[in-house]
Scaffold this motif. Structure first.
Motif, PDB file in Angstrom:
ATOM      1  N   ARG A 163       0.820  -1.213   0.000  1.00 56.18           N
ATOM      2  CA  ARG A 163       0.000   0.000   0.000  1.00 56.18           C
ATOM      3  C   ARG A 163       0.854   1.264   0.000  1.00 56.18           C
ATOM      4  NH1 ARG A 163      -4.054  -0.641   4.860  1.00 56.18           N
ATOM      5  NH2 ARG A 163      -4.747   1.387   4.049  1.00 56.18           N
ATOM      6  N   VAL A 164       2.061   1.184   0.578  1.00 52.95           N
ATOM      7  CA  VAL A 164       2.947   2.344   0.667  1.00 52.95           C
ATOM      8  C   VAL A 164       4.341   1.937   0.214  1.00 52.95           C
ATOM      9  CG1 VAL A 164       4.020   4.040   2.195  1.00 52.95           C
ATOM     10  CG2 VAL A 164       1.640   3.370   2.565  1.00 52.95           C
ATOM     11  N   LEU A 165       4.954   2.766  -0.617  1.00 51.08           N
ATOM     12  CA  LEU A 165       6.337   2.571  -1.047  1.00 51.08           C
ATOM     13  C   LEU A 165       7.149   3.756  -0.531  1.00 51.08           C
ATOM     14  CD1 LEU A 165       8.587   1.194  -2.696  1.00 51.08           C
ATOM     15  CD2 LEU A 165       7.774   2.479  -4.699  1.00 51.08           C
ATOM     16  N   LEU A 166       8.151   3.481   0.299  1.00 51.58           N
ATOM     17  CA  LEU A 166       9.001   4.522   0.872  1.00 51.58           C
ATOM     18  C   LEU A 166      10.361   4.471   0.201  1.00 51.58           C
ATOM     19  CD1 LEU A 166       9.578   6.701   3.027  1.00 51.58           C
ATOM     20  CD2 LEU A 166      10.205   4.854   4.598  1.00 51.58           C
ATOM     21  N   LEU A 167      10.732   5.545  -0.513  1.00 53.83           N
ATOM     22  CA  LEU A 167      11.996   5.609  -1.233  1.00 53.83           C
ATOM     23  C   LEU A 167      12.960   6.529  -0.497  1.00 53.83           C
ATOM     24  CD1 LEU A 167      10.606   6.001  -4.870  1.00 53.83           C
ATOM     25  CD2 LEU A 167      11.293   3.891  -3.710  1.00 53.83           C
ATOM     26  N   ASP A 168      14.218   6.124  -0.430  1.00 54.79           N
ATOM     27  CA  ASP A 168      15.242   6.903   0.285  1.00 54.79           C
ATOM     28  C   ASP A 168      16.553   6.758  -0.464  1.00 54.79           C
ATOM     29  OD1 ASP A 168      17.120   7.963   2.127  1.00 54.79           O
ATOM     30  OD2 ASP A 168      15.875   7.368   3.818  1.00 54.79           O
ATOM     31  N   LEU A 203      10.151  -0.858   1.426  1.00 54.93           N
ATOM     32  CA  LEU A 203      11.246   0.102   1.550  1.00 54.93           C
ATOM     33  C   LEU A 203      12.152   0.002   0.327  1.00 54.93           C
ATOM     34  CD1 LEU A 203      12.112  -0.492   5.313  1.00 54.93           C
ATOM     35  CD2 LEU A 203      10.924   1.467   4.347  1.00 54.93           C
ATOM     36  N   GLY A 204      12.460   1.156  -0.244  1.00 57.87           N
ATOM     37  CA  GLY A 204      13.370   1.201  -1.390  1.00 57.87           C
ATOM     38  C   GLY A 204      14.553   2.094  -1.094  1.00 57.87           C
ATOM     39  N   PHE A 205      15.558   1.534  -0.437  1.00 57.63           N
ATOM     40  CA  PHE A 205      16.751   2.319  -0.127  1.00 57.63           C
ATOM     41  C   PHE A 205      17.631   2.467  -1.373  1.00 57.63           C
ATOM     42  CE2 PHE A 205      15.627   0.401   4.016  1.00 57.63           C
ATOM     43  CZ  PHE A 205      15.465   1.585   4.748  1.00 57.63           C
ATOM     44  N   ARG A 206      18.477   3.506  -1.341  1.00 55.87           N
ATOM     45  CA  ARG A 206      19.382   3.841  -2.449  1.00 55.87           C
ATOM     46  C   ARG A 206      18.601   4.117  -3.734  1.00 55.87           C
ATOM     47  NH1 ARG A 206      23.568   6.077  -1.312  1.00 55.87           N
ATOM     48  NH2 ARG A 206      24.956   5.131  -2.855  1.00 55.87           N
ATOM     49  N   HIS A 207      17.396   4.635  -3.587  1.00 60.91           N
ATOM     50  CA  HIS A 207      16.583   5.098  -4.708  1.00 60.91           C
ATOM     51  C   HIS A 207      16.474   6.617  -4.597  1.00 60.91           C
ATOM     52  CE1 HIS A 207      15.562   0.893  -5.185  1.00 60.91           C
ATOM     53  NE2 HIS A 207      14.815   1.160  -6.249  1.00 60.91           N
ATOM     54  N   ARG A 208      17.160   7.313  -5.472  1.00 62.49           N
ATOM     55  CA  ARG A 208      17.173   8.768  -5.452  1.00 62.49           C
ATOM     56  C   ARG A 208      16.105   9.304  -6.404  1.00 62.49           C
ATOM     57  NH1 ARG A 208      22.661  11.494  -7.142  1.00 62.49           N
ATOM     58  NH2 ARG A 208      22.067  10.504  -9.119  1.00 62.49           N
ATOM     59  N   VAL A 209      15.040   9.854  -5.846  1.00 64.27           N
ATOM     60  CA  VAL A 209      13.982  10.445  -6.663  1.00 64.27           C
ATOM     61  C   VAL A 209      14.495  11.763  -7.246  1.00 64.27           C
ATOM     62  CG1 VAL A 209      11.656  11.404  -6.652  1.00 64.27           C
ATOM     63  CG2 VAL A 209      12.177   9.380  -5.262  1.00 64.27           C
ATOM     64  N   VAL A 261       6.730   8.897  -9.567  1.00 63.94           N
ATOM     65  CA  VAL A 261       8.059   9.511  -9.459  1.00 63.94           C
ATOM     66  C   VAL A 261       9.045   8.708 -10.287  1.00 63.94           C
ATOM     67  CG1 VAL A 261       7.644  10.423  -7.133  1.00 63.94           C
ATOM     68  CG2 VAL A 261       8.677   8.149  -7.395  1.00 63.94           C
ATOM     69  N   HIS A 262      10.161   9.358 -10.608  1.00 63.46           N
ATOM     70  CA  HIS A 262      11.233   8.662 -11.306  1.00 63.46           C
ATOM     71  C   HIS A 262      12.573   9.119 -10.739  1.00 63.46           C
ATOM     72  CE1 HIS A 262      10.585  12.414 -13.645  1.00 63.46           C
ATOM     73  NE2 HIS A 262      11.921  12.436 -13.699  1.00 63.46           N
ATOM     74  N   GLY A 263      13.605   8.343 -11.032  1.00 64.97           N
ATOM     75  CA  GLY A 263      14.917   8.695 -10.530  1.00 64.97           C
ATOM     76  C   GLY A 263      15.954   7.641 -10.851  1.00 64.97           C
ATOM     77  N   GLU A 264      17.017   7.605 -10.044  1.00 72.07           N
ATOM     78  CA  GLU A 264      18.144   6.704 -10.293  1.00 72.07           C
ATOM     79  C   GLU A 264      18.337   5.773  -9.098  1.00 72.07           C
ATOM     80  OE1 GLU A 264      18.887  10.240 -10.191  1.00 72.07           O
ATOM     81  OE2 GLU A 264      17.985  10.292 -12.192  1.00 72.07           O
ATOM     82  N   VAL A 265      18.677   4.546  -9.397  1.00 73.00           N
ATOM     83  CA  VAL A 265      19.097   3.594  -8.372  1.00 73.00           C
ATOM     84  C   VAL A 265      20.591   3.794  -8.145  1.00 73.00           C
ATOM     85  CG1 VAL A 265      19.277   1.172  -7.706  1.00 73.00           C
ATOM     86  CG2 VAL A 265      17.332   1.943  -9.095  1.00 73.00           C
ATOM     87  N   PHE A 288      14.620   4.148 -12.385  1.00 75.82           N
ATOM     88  CA  PHE A 288      13.353   3.575 -11.929  1.00 75.82           C
ATOM     89  C   PHE A 288      12.227   4.562 -12.202  1.00 75.82           C
ATOM     90  CE2 PHE A 288      14.790   5.916  -8.155  1.00 75.82           C
ATOM     91  CZ  PHE A 288      13.637   6.627  -7.807  1.00 75.82           C
ATOM     92  N   THR A 289      11.032   4.008 -12.303  1.00 77.18           N
ATOM     93  CA  THR A 289       9.796   4.782 -12.362  1.00 77.18           C
ATOM     94  C   THR A 289       8.753   4.021 -11.557  1.00 77.18           C
ATOM     95  OG1 THR A 289      10.279   5.674 -14.562  1.00 77.18           O
ATOM     96  CG2 THR A 289       7.983   5.742 -13.836  1.00 77.18           C
ATOM     97  N   PHE A 290       8.055   4.733 -10.666  1.00 76.89           N
ATOM     98  CA  PHE A 290       6.995   4.106  -9.881  1.00 76.89           C
ATOM     99  C   PHE A 290       5.730   4.957  -9.990  1.00 76.89           C
ATOM    100  CE2 PHE A 290      10.771   2.545  -7.479  1.00 76.89           C
ATOM    101  CZ  PHE A 290      10.543   1.184  -7.632  1.00 76.89           C
ATOM    102  N   ALA A 291       4.616   4.282 -10.192  1.00 74.69           N
ATOM    103  CA  ALA A 291       3.327   4.963 -10.240  1.00 74.69           C
ATOM    104  C   ALA A 291       2.665   4.886  -8.872  1.00 74.69           C
ATOM    105  CB  ALA A 291       2.430   4.312 -11.289  1.00 74.69           C
TER     106      ALA A 291
END
Length: 399
Positions: free
Chosen positions: A2-7, A141-147, A160-164, A184-187
């Motif tokens: 339900r929730v994706l946390l990117l850091d 949790l999505g660590f090392r994902h820079r939005v 959002v989109h960004g780089e791993v 990466f791209t996440f909807a």
């Protein structure tokens, strides 16, 4: 999920900047206050907050609503809610940003509750809840994902989109690699941006520095936060159309020291000096009232920067540094952070606290001498400008 946390940082940095804090919380009408005879109330706290904030812009509508909601929370359910999650507080309530004659706003009484365990103890119950939701499949949790940007169609943000970034096992707070290994791209049906401030990016600090109010930005700045507090995502979403307000309303502490044992670049430690230290300008003259330690930080900053002082001095003796001096941050208070009652009780002993003594022995910004004439000579040697006049400093101390 339900929730994706990117850091963009690694798993070891879960909790962000809060980990490094002293764990001081603004709370109102608490048992700790009442035990000390401090009579606080929601109305008094709100009046102090509004006088200090000085809301006077159209953009202040939501900041004002946030302030009202926070003070209501701090005066009612905040303490019992946090207590139920395991937080406890040091019995002495601190008086940060105290109101004084001539000061703009400030706290009219003590409200600074230091958490037993400092910043790590504040982070811990929330980290446990995050892990519990992760284990229950409700959060990923999505660590090392820079939005780096938002995905927007017809004015609607839908992802959002960004780089791993490559994996990193560097210690918490130290600078990690920015080498990208993929994209990466996440909807998502809802996107919340919580990327922190700009304190680790001095270029942005200078860009938004309010020169009409504070004069030119200092040529030398320290960072109270790690390098990853760079404001880059904030800038990206602003360019995409997000409203960025009050960027010029910065908070900078004036009592910063270069950390003799830095964790991140330009690592600064704030002094918590107490009121007895003598605060002098670069020539040795006392700063005018209300510019005394612990009172109206922004007014003191304005005085220092508009007078283009590159530095100021706190002059004190060993008795004062033992009785009043402390350093902000979890790593500078191992007794409180480690929840050691024995080490904490040693604060009332004969010796200076070990972290403070370490700065006295090794800190680049400390000058320690056995007499005033040698002290002034050492201060002039440190700055290299010879601006301190011994007779002026002596007169200020004697009066």
């Amino acid at each position: 999920c339900r929730v994706l946390l990117l850091d963009q940082e690694g798993e070891q940095s879960l909790g962000g900047q809060a980990f490094w804090s002293l764990g001081g919380l603004f709370m109102v009408n608490t048992p700790e206050q009442r035990r000390l005879g401090i009579r606080d109330s929601r109305d008094l706290a709100m009046a102090d907050w509004m006088a200090t904030a000085g809301f006077d812009r159209e953009d202040d509508r939501w900041p004002r609503k946030w302030a009202e909601a926070y003070v209501d929370f701090a005066a009612e359910e905040m303490r019992p809610w946090l207590h139920a999650h395991g937080l406890r507080w040091f019995p002495a309530v601190g008086w940060a940003e105290r109101a004084a004659e001539g000061a703009v706003g400030g706290n009219s009484l003590p409200r600074f509750h230091v958490t037993w365990g400092t910043g790590p103890a504040v982070v811990a119950p929330f980290a446990r809840r995050v892990r519990a939701h992760q284990a229950g499949g409700r959060l990923q949790l999505g660590f090392r994902h820079r939005v780096s940007g938002l995905d927007i169609t017809n004015g609607v943000v839908h992802g959002v989109h960004g780089e791993v970034l490559e994996p990193s096992d560097v210690a918490r707070g130290t600078s990690s690699s920015r080498r990208a290994t993929g994209d990466f791209t996440f909807a998502a049906s809802a996107v919340v941006i919580s990327s922190g401030g700009i304190g680790g990016n001095h270029e942005l600090v200078r860009r938004y520095w309010p020169e009409p109010r504070l004069g030119p930005a200092p040529s030398f700045l320290l960072s109270g936060v790690p390098e990853y507090v760079d404001g880059l995502l904030q800038q990206s979403v602003h360019r995409a159309g997000a409203s960025l307000i009050n960027a010029d309303r910065m908070w900078h502490y004036t009592e910063g020291l270069r950390n003799w044992n830095p964790i991140w670049p330009a690592h600064g430690i704030r002094i918590l000096p107490g009121p007895s230290s003598l605060w002098l300008d670069p020539t040795g003259r006392r700063l005018p009232s209300p510019h005394v330690p612990g009172v109206d930080t922004l007014s003191a900053l304005q005085f220092i920067t508009t007078h283009r002082h590159s530095h100021t001095w706190l002059v004190l003796n060993r008795a004062i540094i033992k009785r009043e001096f402390a350093l902000s941050g979890s790593e500078q208070n191992p007794d409180l952070t480690g929840k050691s009652l024995w080490l904490t009780l040693k604060r009332i002993g004969r010796n200076v606290q070990p972290p403070v003594q370490a700065f006295m022995d090794k800190g680049a910004d400390f000058v320690v001498r056995t007499n005033l004439r040698d002290l002034v000579a050492g201060m002039n040697a440190l700055t290299g400008d010879g601006r301190l006049d011994y007779a002026t400093v002596e007169q200020e101390i004697l009066t």
